[in-house]
Design an enzyme around this catalytic site. Sequence first.
Site, mmCIF file in Angstrom:
data_model
loop_
_atom_site.group_PDB
_atom_site.id
_atom_site.type_symbol
_atom_site.label_atom_id
_atom_site.label_comp_id
_atom_site.label_asym_id
_atom_site.label_seq_id
_atom_site.Cartn_x
_atom_site.Cartn_y
_atom_site.Cartn_z
ATOM 1 N N ASP A 1 10.762 3.516 12.501
ATOM 2 C CA ASP A 1 11.450 2.379 13.121
ATOM 3 C C ASP A 1 12.826 2.079 12.522
ATOM 4 O OD1 ASP A 1 10.202 1.582 10.779
ATOM 5 O OD2 ASP A 1 9.420 -0.306 11.572
ATOM 6 N N ASP B 1 0.858 -1.190 0.000
ATOM 7 C CA ASP B 1 0.000 0.000 0.000
ATOM 8 C C ASP B 1 0.891 1.236 0.000
ATOM 9 O OD1 ASP B 1 1.005 0.021 2.638
ATOM 10 O OD2 ASP B 1 -0.717 -1.149 3.309
ATOM 11 N N ASP C 1 1.687 5.002 1.699
ATOM 12 C CA ASP C 1 1.445 5.912 2.811
ATOM 13 C C ASP C 1 1.997 7.286 2.446
ATOM 14 O OD1 ASP C 1 0.425 3.811 4.386
ATOM 15 O OD2 ASP C 1 2.463 3.185 4.871
#
Length: 449
Positions: free
Chosen positions: A156, A72, A74
Site C-alpha cells: 500500500d 508483530d 511479517d
Amino acid sequence: MLKRISNFFTFNQRQKNIGEPIVVQSGRHSLSPKMISRDARKVVEVLQEHGFEAYVVGGSVRDLLLGLKPKDFDVATNAKPSEIKPLFRRSRIIGRRFQIVHVQFSRELIEVTTFRSNETLGKDKPGGNRRQQTDSGMLTRDNVFGSIDDDASRRDLTINALYYDPSDNSIYDFAGGLEDIENRTLRIMGDPATRFREDPVRMLRVVRFAAKLGFTIDPATEKPMHKLAGDLEHISAPRLFDETLKLFMSGQGLATFWLLHDYGLFELIVPQLGKLLNNRNSQASKLVQQAFTNTDLRIRSDKRVTPAFIYAALLWPLVQNLASRYQERGNSPAYALNKAAGEIIAKQIPVTAIPRRFTMPMREIWDLQLTLQKRGGQRAKRLAEHPRFRAAYDFVLLREQAGEDLNGLGDWWTAYQEADEEKRELMANALTQPKNKRRRRKPRTPKAD
Ligand code: ATP
Ligand code: MG
C-alpha cells in the site's frame, strides 16, 4: 535513530521504476538483527536454508526504523504457500482472497506471505482466475505470485515496502520508503486513485497511519480520497468491522476519528450518524469525541477496552433520538429504548458487522442507563452486582463528561461504590419515597337519575 540513516546515506534519487532497489548495507541504518523477534528470524533462516528468498517486511521494519515497538513481524518470501507449510511444524495456510501461511510459535504467530504481483491478468491469460476485479476495479482475489519487486509494488505505502534481511543486516528499499520515513510522509505506491479503487480499505490505512505516526499525507495520495470515500460501500461488513477496530482502538482514536470525518470516510462507517457530527458542539458530537478521548486514555494506561463500549457510544445518540420519538407516541421508556436499540443496531450491521458477542453487552449498557436511575431500596445492591454494571457506570460518567445533565447520577454511584455497607443502605433508603398513604376514595356521589 532516523538521524543515523541520513548521516550515512543520502537520498538523492527517487526510484521511478520499481525493480532496482536501493540497498542499504549493514551499519548504514539503525536496524540490527537482534531487534527482530527470535521467531521471525528463525522463519527467515529456515526459508533461506531451503534456498528461498526471505525477508522481514512491512509494519515491523517501518516501526523499528521509527524507534517504535512493532505489533508483530511479517515475513515475505518467494516460496509458495504449499512449499512453506511443510517447513514448519505448527503452520497452516489461511485465506482465500489472499492466501498466507501462519507459523505458530509458543510466544507469537508469524505471518508468511508469498511475493505477489500487482499486474492485472486477463481471464484468458494463465493465472487470470487468480486475480479478480469487480467493475469498480476492486480486487476480490489476489493470488498471482511474483518476484520481490512485483511484491513491493503491490504494497500500500512506500514506508510499508521495505524489506529487511537479518542474515546480512541490509534493507531493500524499492520505492523511496526510507526517504518518506525520514520526511514523515505517507505516499501510496503507484497511482493513488487506482490503488484506492482496487482496495478502498487502503484509504482507512492511510488515515490510521497518519494518526498513529503523526505523518503528513502526500498531496497526490490525499487528492482522490474524498471523491473515492464512497467506494468503502463495496467492502464487506465483516472486513469493515475489523478495520474499524484497528481505527478506534489504536490509542489514537480521537485523531483518527477527526481525520476520517474530514475525508468523508466516517459517514460511511456509521452512516446513521452522518450529519449529526457536522456540528462539533452537538450533544452527539461531544459524546463521540469524549468516547474516543476516554478510550485513548484507557489504552495508554493499559486498561481494558471493548468494542462494545465504543460502538455503544457511537450509536447512543441515535438510540436516544429514536427512543424519545417512540416515547412521544406513548410507549414506556423501557419499551421505547429497547425498540430503538434493536432498530439502530439492525441498520448498522450491514455496514460494519458487529458480532453478537458485542451487540448483547451494548444493549445491556443502554438498558442500564435507565435502570441505574431507579436505585432506591434493594435495587442499588442488585444493580451494583450486575455483570455489566461497571461498563454501564462508565457510560453514565461518559455522558456526563460530554455535558449531559443526569441529576448527579454518576456522583451518586461513585459515592455508593466508595461507601461501606451501612452507608450504602442509608444512601439507597434515602431515595425510597415514603409510600403514599392510601387515600380513601371518596364514595362516588350517585348520579341523579
Ligand atoms: P500494523 O500491523 O502496525 O497495523 P502493518 O503495516 O504491519 O501495520 P498489516 O495489516 O500487518 O499492517 O499488513 C502488513 C503489510 O502488508 C503492510 O505493511 C503492507 O505492506 C501490506 N498490506 C496490508 N494491507 C494492505 C492493503 N490493503 N493493500 C496493500 N498492501 C497491504
Ligand atoms: Mg503488521
